[in-house]
Enzyme design. Structure first.
Site, short mmCIF file in Angstrom:
data_model
loop_
_atom_site.label_atom_id
_atom_site.label_comp_id
_atom_site.label_asym_id
_atom_site.label_seq_id
_atom_site.Cartn_x
_atom_site.Cartn_y
_atom_site.Cartn_z
N TYR A 1 0.77 -1.41 -0.01
CA TYR A 1 0.03 -0.10 -0.07
C TYR A 1 0.86 1.28 0.09
O TYR A 1 0.40 2.22 -0.39
CB TYR A 1 -0.80 -0.07 1.26
CG TYR A 1 -2.11 -1.01 1.09
CD1 TYR A 1 -2.46 -1.88 -0.05
CD2 TYR A 1 -2.82 -1.13 2.42
CE1 TYR A 1 -3.34 -2.80 0.01
CE2 TYR A 1 -4.15 -2.06 2.18
CZ TYR A 1 -4.11 -2.85 1.30
OH TYR A 1 -5.05 -3.83 1.10
N LYS B 1 3.76 -14.99 3.73
CA LYS B 1 3.80 -15.80 2.35
C LYS B 1 5.46 -16.17 2.41
O LYS B 1 5.90 -15.81 1.23
CB LYS B 1 3.33 -15.28 1.41
CG LYS B 1 3.06 -16.01 0.04
CD LYS B 1 2.02 -17.33 0.49
CE LYS B 1 1.81 -18.37 -0.82
NZ LYS B 1 1.19 -19.46 -0.65
N ASP C 1 -2.58 -18.28 2.68
CA ASP C 1 -3.47 -19.08 2.06
C ASP C 1 -4.12 -20.15 2.96
O ASP C 1 -5.18 -20.49 3.19
CB ASP C 1 -3.06 -19.86 0.74
CG ASP C 1 -1.76 -20.43 0.92
OD1 ASP C 1 -0.86 -19.98 1.85
OD2 ASP C 1 -1.14 -20.79 -0.43
N ASP D 1 -5.89 -6.87 5.47
CA ASP D 1 -6.99 -6.19 5.04
C ASP D 1 -7.78 -7.44 4.56
O ASP D 1 -8.95 -7.28 4.78
CB ASP D 1 -6.63 -5.35 3.85
CG ASP D 1 -7.51 -4.52 3.44
OD1 ASP D 1 -8.91 -4.64 3.83
OD2 ASP D 1 -7.45 -3.48 2.41
N ASP E 1 -11.59 -8.82 6.49
CA ASP E 1 -12.84 -8.63 5.65
C ASP E 1 -13.67 -10.19 5.58
O ASP E 1 -14.57 -10.23 6.01
CB ASP E 1 -12.81 -8.14 4.39
CG ASP E 1 -12.81 -6.58 4.22
OD1 ASP E 1 -12.36 -6.10 5.50
OD2 ASP E 1 -13.01 -5.91 3.45
#
Length: 358
Positions: free
Chosen positions: A138, A189, A221, A245, A249
């Site tokens: 970001y 990851k 994942d 993020d 959600d």
């Protein structure tokens, strides 16, 4: 108590108004309270030609806490990043060095049937997702859209974290876990990303300073799968900006609706920014349909974290549960046999329940 109120865009205006209503109800008329409203997002562009006007930044710096709604407008992605209303929140977080995002994921028993998951999977759910806010893709540079050697457009972003950025969010996560069930799961990851390798190494090193807290690691994942398969195994999840993020959600559906998830974003002291996890939802804005509970609960977190008003924060949480127990439901959490209400009616009901608890 000087609070900057930034309703922003879309349903942000509606739900923030209900959080302010409940704030007045819980504190009463005698409270030493100063609310200063400031424009941000699309509202900032309309007011001053900038998603994050200089006046808004100044109000935020002087405030003890910030109550935020949502920012962004339809077509946001097509606007240059610096002028994008939806990016105003990221700019504000960076300016104030608000780096630690607390996203509690808990289930009100009254809503156990509102989730799409089986009741036995989510019954008793109580976890905290700790998201780092100031780094990652970001904010990493370089970024942009360019013409590559084949003559076609390509977009590029840079995922970037320094040791110190990882260490500071890790310390916050371990300290939070000490007040909970003393378990931290670090998510990255590392099998394909060097950023993930560094993240795992630094979190592991920081974890040695907290021998009383169990540390585990998951690839993102696998973490997403386990959130759906066995979410109650988690206590505190600590992860980077983009993974946090996405995961938070997704975790919202464990609670029945994204309209139920509050958050607190903190800097080094008690100053914080408090916001519901959901976005601007322009499709339902202005229709008295939005669920204000996440915004109301975020206000309760503000009382708890920025003003040390634990008793009042508990009253807010209890009032929300009482209203749900009475069967009030906004459309997103509607269940058979319950009373459907709008945004304002839900805010009124929670405010009334708070007043009864005095």
């Amino acid at each position: 108590m000087k609070i900057a109120v930034m309703p922003g865009d879309g349903i942000g205006k509606e739900v923030t108004a209900q959080a302010v209503k409940v704030l007045h109800a819980v504190l009463g008329s005698s409270a030493n309270l100063e609310l200063v409203e400031a424009a941000i997002g699309g509202a900032g562009v309309e007011a001053a030609g900038d998603p994050l006007p200089a006046a808004t930044s100044e109000i935020a710096r002087k405030a003890d806490a910030i109550l935020f709604g949502a920012a962004g407008i339809p077509g946001d992605e097509a606007i240059p990043y610096a002028m994008r209303p939806g990016a105003s929140l990221l700019r504000l977080r960076k300016e104030l060095e608000i780096f630690a995002n607390f996203r509690p994921v808990f289930l009100f028993p009254e809503l156990i049937d509102a989730s799409t998951l089986k009741p036995e999977v989510i019954d008793g759910l109580d976890m905290l997702i700790m998201r780092e806010l100031n780094g990652d893709a970001y904010f990493g540079e370089p970024r942009g859209i360019r013409i590559n050697e084949k003559g076609e457009r390509e977009g590029f972003n840079t995922m970037r974290y320094s040791e110190s950025e990882v260490a500071r969010i890790a310390h916050v996560a371990f300290k939070a876990a000490r007040g909970r069930r003393r378990k931290v799961c670090s998510v990255e990851k590392a099998n394909v990303l060097e950023v993930g390798q560094l993240w795992r190494e630094v979190v592991t090193q920081v974890g040695k300073e907290y021998p009383d807290v169990e540390l585990t690691h998951l690839f993102v994942d696998a973490a997403a799968m386990m959130l759906m398969r066995n979410p109650k195994q988690f206590d505190v999840i600590v992860t980077g900006n983009i993974f946090g993020d996405i995961l938070s959600d997704a975790a919202a559906m464990l609670t029945g609706s994204i309209g139920m998830l509050p958050s607190a974003s903190l800097s080094y002291g008690q100053k914080g920014l408090y916001e519901p996890v959901h976005g601007t939802a322009p499709d339902i804005a202005g229709k008295n349909l939005a669920n204000p509970i996440a915004s109301i609960l975020s206000m309760g977190m503000m009382l708890r974290y920025s003003f040390n008003q634990t008793a009042n924060a508990d009253r807010v949480d209890a009032a929300v549960r009482a209203v749900l127990a009475d069967g009030y439901r906004t459309p997103d959490i509607m269940q058979p046999g319950c009373q459907r209400v709008g945004t304002e009616e839900m805010g009124d009901a929670v405010a009334t329940a708070v007043k009864k608890s005095r």
